[in-house]
Design an enzyme around this catalytic site. Structure first.
Site, PDB file in Angstrom:
ATOM      1  N   GLY A 124       0.810  -1.296  -0.084  1.00  0.00           N
ATOM      2  CA  GLY A 124       0.078  -0.077   0.011  1.00  0.00           C
ATOM      3  C   GLY A 124       0.914   1.297  -0.020  1.00  0.00           C
ATOM      4  O   GLY A 124       0.135   2.342  -0.134  1.00  0.00           O
ATOM      5  N   ASP A 125       2.135   1.213   0.020  1.00  0.00           N
ATOM      6  CA  ASP A 125       2.755   2.598   0.238  1.00  0.00           C
ATOM      7  C   ASP A 125       4.239   2.485  -0.361  1.00  0.00           C
ATOM      8  O   ASP A 125       5.214   2.792   0.300  1.00  0.00           O
ATOM      9  CB  ASP A 125       2.856   3.098   1.646  1.00  0.00           C
ATOM     10  N   ILE A 126       4.436   1.939  -1.608  1.00  0.00           N
ATOM     11  CA  ILE A 126       5.643   1.907  -2.137  1.00  0.00           C
ATOM     12  C   ILE A 126       6.226   3.068  -2.487  1.00  0.00           C
ATOM     13  O   ILE A 126       5.411   4.024  -3.120  1.00  0.00           O
ATOM     14  CB  ILE A 126       5.742   0.772  -3.329  1.00  0.00           C
ATOM     15  N   ASN A 130      10.383   4.222   1.872  1.00  0.00           N
ATOM     16  CA  ASN A 130      10.035   2.998   2.407  1.00  0.00           C
ATOM     17  C   ASN A 130      10.963   1.917   2.051  1.00  0.00           C
ATOM     18  O   ASN A 130      10.633   0.810   2.328  1.00  0.00           O
ATOM     19  CB  ASN A 130       8.577   2.819   2.215  1.00  0.00           C
ATOM     20  N   THR A 165       0.806   7.235  -0.876  1.00  0.00           N
ATOM     21  CA  THR A 165       1.429   8.531  -1.277  1.00  0.00           C
ATOM     22  C   THR A 165       0.896   8.777  -2.521  1.00  0.00           C
ATOM     23  O   THR A 165       1.143   8.008  -3.577  1.00  0.00           O
ATOM     24  CB  THR A 165       3.004   8.243  -1.333  1.00  0.00           C
TER      25      THR A 165
END
Length: 240
Positions: A124-126, A130, A165
């Protein structure tokens, strides 16, 4: 945190977000550095702890302990000495096509683990911040605060609290049910970002096709799984 002062010493703040802060701490008993993630969003941090506890893969940080005290959730995790992709980009200036694709391959391997486990999640947030590159050159995904359980019924629509993002998330990230193709899109955007400032700006046709298939607006036109992306990416990497 006061209850732990006799054992742990806070060395510095590593990062701060909307839901938690991450500190570098020193365990006085075991004589080692750890990362402490601390926040009031206990349900999110409890989920993150549960995800990390379910894996022994080198692609994710090791979880050492989780507890809740004084209204705060505390995750004691492996401290990863190295740099994230954003920091690395600033230091080296550009990625070669081979290096960028190699990083993407390892991220895809991590996603395969996450997507196909007994309790599968969409990451969900590559994004560059991260993705950690430890000193040994491997790849690790950190921060599972935006991870969403796959296959959950009922409350996965627009009312669900979803992270992500905007620069890397797919168009449907905040309106559709969790889907592994959300991560495929983000991985394609990350690879595109790593390569757009490459030496000379010249990419192989193979890399262009790989990225184009990942970042399609319609999920059904993307790679259907991390395994499918990985198969093509590994073949391409061998030709570079």
């Amino acid at each position: 945190m006061l209850a732990y002062e006799e054992r742990y010493e806070i060395l510095k703040l590593l990062g701060s977000g909307t839901t938690a802060q991450v500190y570098l701490i020193f365990d006085k008993i075991l004589g080692r550095k750890l990362a402490l993630k601390r926040g009031a969003e206990k349900s999110l941090l409890r989920q993150e702890a549960g995800i990390l506890a379910g894996f022994t893969t080198s692609f994710f940080p090791v979880l050492y302990d989780y507890t809740e005290r004084d209204g705060m959730a505390l995750l004691f995790m492996e401290y990863i000495e190295g740099e994230n992709l954003s920091e690395r980009k600033k230091r080296i200036g550009y990625y070669t096509e081979e290096e960028a694709l190699g990083i993407a391959v390892n991220i895809a391997r991590a996603l395969v683990c996450l997507h196909t486990s007994k309790k599968p999640y969409v990451y969900g947030d590559i994004k560059p911040e991260n993705i950690m590159i430890p000193v040994d050159g491997s790849v690790k995904l950190i921060d599972f605060g935006a991870a969403v359980l796959l296959g959950r019924e009922g409350d996965c629509g627009v009312e669900e609290k979803r992270g992500g993002t905007p620069l890397y998330a797919p168009p449907e990230q905040w309106t559709g049910r969790p889907d592994v193709r959300n991560d495929i899109y983000a991985l394609g955007r990350l690879l595109q970002d790593m390569l757009k400032m490459g030496r000379g700006g010249i990419l192989s046709q193979g890399s262009r096709r790989l990225i184009e298939r990942c970042v399609q607006k319609q999920p059904e036109k993307r790679y259907p799984s991390a395994e499918a992306f990985l198969k093509d990416a590994e073949v391409l990497l061998k030709t570079l």
